[in-house]
Design an enzyme around this catalytic site. Sequence first.
Site, PDB file in Angstrom:
ATOM      1  N   GLU A 109       0.783  -1.222   0.000  1.00 37.82           N
ATOM      2  CA  GLU A 109       0.000   0.000   0.000  1.00 37.82           C
ATOM      3  C   GLU A 109       0.823   1.284   0.000  1.00 37.82           C
ATOM      4  OE1 GLU A 109      -3.320   0.385  -0.299  1.00 37.82           O
ATOM      5  OE2 GLU A 109      -3.461  -1.770  -0.617  1.00 37.82           O
ATOM      6  N   SER A 434     -47.203 -20.755  48.422  1.00 43.09           N
ATOM      7  CA  SER A 434     -46.642 -21.140  49.727  1.00 43.09           C
ATOM      8  C   SER A 434     -45.188 -20.743  49.914  1.00 43.09           C
ATOM      9  CB  SER A 434     -46.777 -22.662  49.923  1.00 43.09           C
ATOM     10  OG  SER A 434     -48.135 -23.020  50.064  1.00 43.09           O
TER      11      SER A 434
END
Length: 808
Positions: A109, A434
């Site tokens: 690049e 309960s």
Amino acid sequence: MKQTPHHVSFGDKKPAETKVINITPVIIFLLFLCGGVVAFVAGGIFSFIKGTYKTLPDTEAISSIQPAAVTRVFDKDSVLIHEFSIERRFWVPLDSINDNMKNAVIAIEDQRFYKHWGIDLKRIGGAAIANIIRHGYSQGASTLTQQLARNLFFSSEKTLMRKVREMLTAVKLERHYSKDEILELYLNQIYLGAGVYGVEAAAQKYFGKKASTLSLSEATIIAGTIQRPEAYRPDREKNIERISLRRKLVLRAMTRLKFITSQEAKDAQDEEAKSLPTQDISATATYFVETVRQYIESKYGETVLYTGGLNIYTTLDSKAQEEAEYAYKNHLDTLQAIPNRIFLAANQPWQKTPDLNRAKWYANFDSLYKAHDTLFFDEKGRSLLNDSLALRKIQASVIALETRTGAVRVMIGGRNFDNSKFNRAIQAVRQPGSSIKPFVYAAALIEGYTLATRVVDAPFSLGDWSPQNYEHSYAGSVTFRNALKKSINIPAVKVLLDIGADKVVTLVRRMGFTHDMPEVPALALGAGEVTNIEMTSAYAAFANRGMQAKPYYVEQITTRNGRVIERAEPVSIQVLDTPIADLMAQMMRSVVDHGTAFQVRSMGFRRPAAGKTGTTNNNSDAWFVGFTPQIACGVWLGIDERRSMGSAITGSHGAIPIWTTTMTSLHRNLPEEQFKLDSSIVSLQISKGFNPTDSSIAEMYSEYFLKTNTPNDTNSSLGEPATITDSLVELNNEVLEGMPNPITGALPQPKTPASETPKQPVATPAKVEPAPIVSPVAKPAEKLKPAEKKSRSEMRREEKASNERKKP
């Protein structure tokens, strides 16, 4: 005849003289004109550049570059469980990227990266000549810095203005950052195909490894994707041939720059150009992850969550979570057959299918339901019935947390997060059945009762309400421990009436219950409302000796650079005296070892454990909340529409299998611990008869008492059934007339003569949906004289004061 100024003569004639013209002024004028044009153009260019420069990113934007990065969520063992992102990018410093990767990018690049100042004039000239020779665009001239500027601040639009701004921004970047800093930014910013950004994300996506461990071949493949990311991404089979050619080009450039040798390039080129991608993260703990997402977004904002690159370390035990989810799904699929049968019985589809009788429908319900959907839905998918399976889908929630810290280890909020985001573990408000009873007995212990206190389990009525036991049988005189162990309803109601519902409500409020808790007798059977996380956290306080730790989900959060921005500091408060909590833990152990939760033992969970089952009226809710000294876990089952799941689905049958699997997994690597007892608690041998102090009775057993509150104390009535039966249930109808409705809390209209002043009514508690877990069969009230009520603590104080007065 007029003679021309000059002419050409032939023969022997002499030529005429030529007039000399002075062109110096012309040249000067032309030079001046050219200079003016150049100055004008230069001025224009300067003005253009100056104006353009003002539109570039300012110094603050340049100096605070933070490319969007993935926020990662980890479990308690740093295992990745989820990611939040807009761009899939993992930020890594330059020294965590190996030289192969860095050199490959520079070689393909920007070979003069370390020599130019943001713009490479030599490269621009070379690219221009190459493009002219090839009559088109064949070579780019953008440096890495220019590419970085474009990716950070500009679009990819190919215009002169964008190019100029890109070049000028590159110069600004070079002035602000070092070359290595620019390379680090570039390698973390660049798009590399498949939705990934930066070399770290690409290395994980394509090769299942970190950028620091990439081979030469892998590094050159990734570097090669920069030019055309989608065309060169290695996870697509169709790209393999062009990838191989591109890799060869990168290797040749690296060899030319002497980054590698010719042999290294040859070896790399001989490797297969194929990716070894990691598998995507499986969708686990979706409700937990959503809870974490909401927390981070509310505290730090959506932008930080999706682009900040945070590392979020949570409390989740992902292995236990996976096992719990597996057990959850299989168990609910099995249980779903029960409400399916209820649906079938209500709608009787076999009457419309002569070829399919009732037995075939019951045996093959799911497949037949899908095959004959026209019996249940119209062409638009709307139900043809007032009922549907969607209204009978069993859901469940699971929450498990550390008792000492509150760290949430497992969370399941429903069957399917994609279908329903509603988190039933922390959002669903349901009746506890309960499972509320331990708080009733804990409040009674605070008032001076003991585990050996006896209550008469026999039918009685409160106005038009007659509480019933689940099995419609009655045990007579029972101790607190046995009443809770067998989850007998009537003793719980009597105890609540004796101490006052307000004391139970005060206790559960202190232990974190925030929803409707009506001060009515039916509260003892679960008439209130609570969430699973509230219930489990409160039970954890029993396990943690009265200390309640606030539940939390996030242990630590760090930035992309590793800086800690949040670290959890568990918060605990004392909600129950330690001796009372220890006694309750011992009392609730009986439920697991010999009571309604014995299935915990039959399924193989052998560690010391305590808990309580709960099933509401019409089986619309089923609970089991239990704990060891280390972990508390609550499991709830129900239908969102509050319909019956069927009489077979109780807390024991429905919730315990999921609880046992979850707790077994959570305790796999934990040492076994015993429940502790406060030094103020003693174990005494007492009789199984009516009088616990009668040692002449052969059948004796051990029970725990506070040293200050034993059956052998001067207060000999402790532990004797007369305390509760004489002072509570032996009430006449005249006393009951002024009481609020035990279910709804509504006050009756007092029936008094006009000449009499009516009694002051009791304050009306908030109304709740009735859930007495009893059959509404009226029983005549017991007509006995009311007794004056005093709490045990009051009785002890009075007796102590009396004894003090008697001392010489």
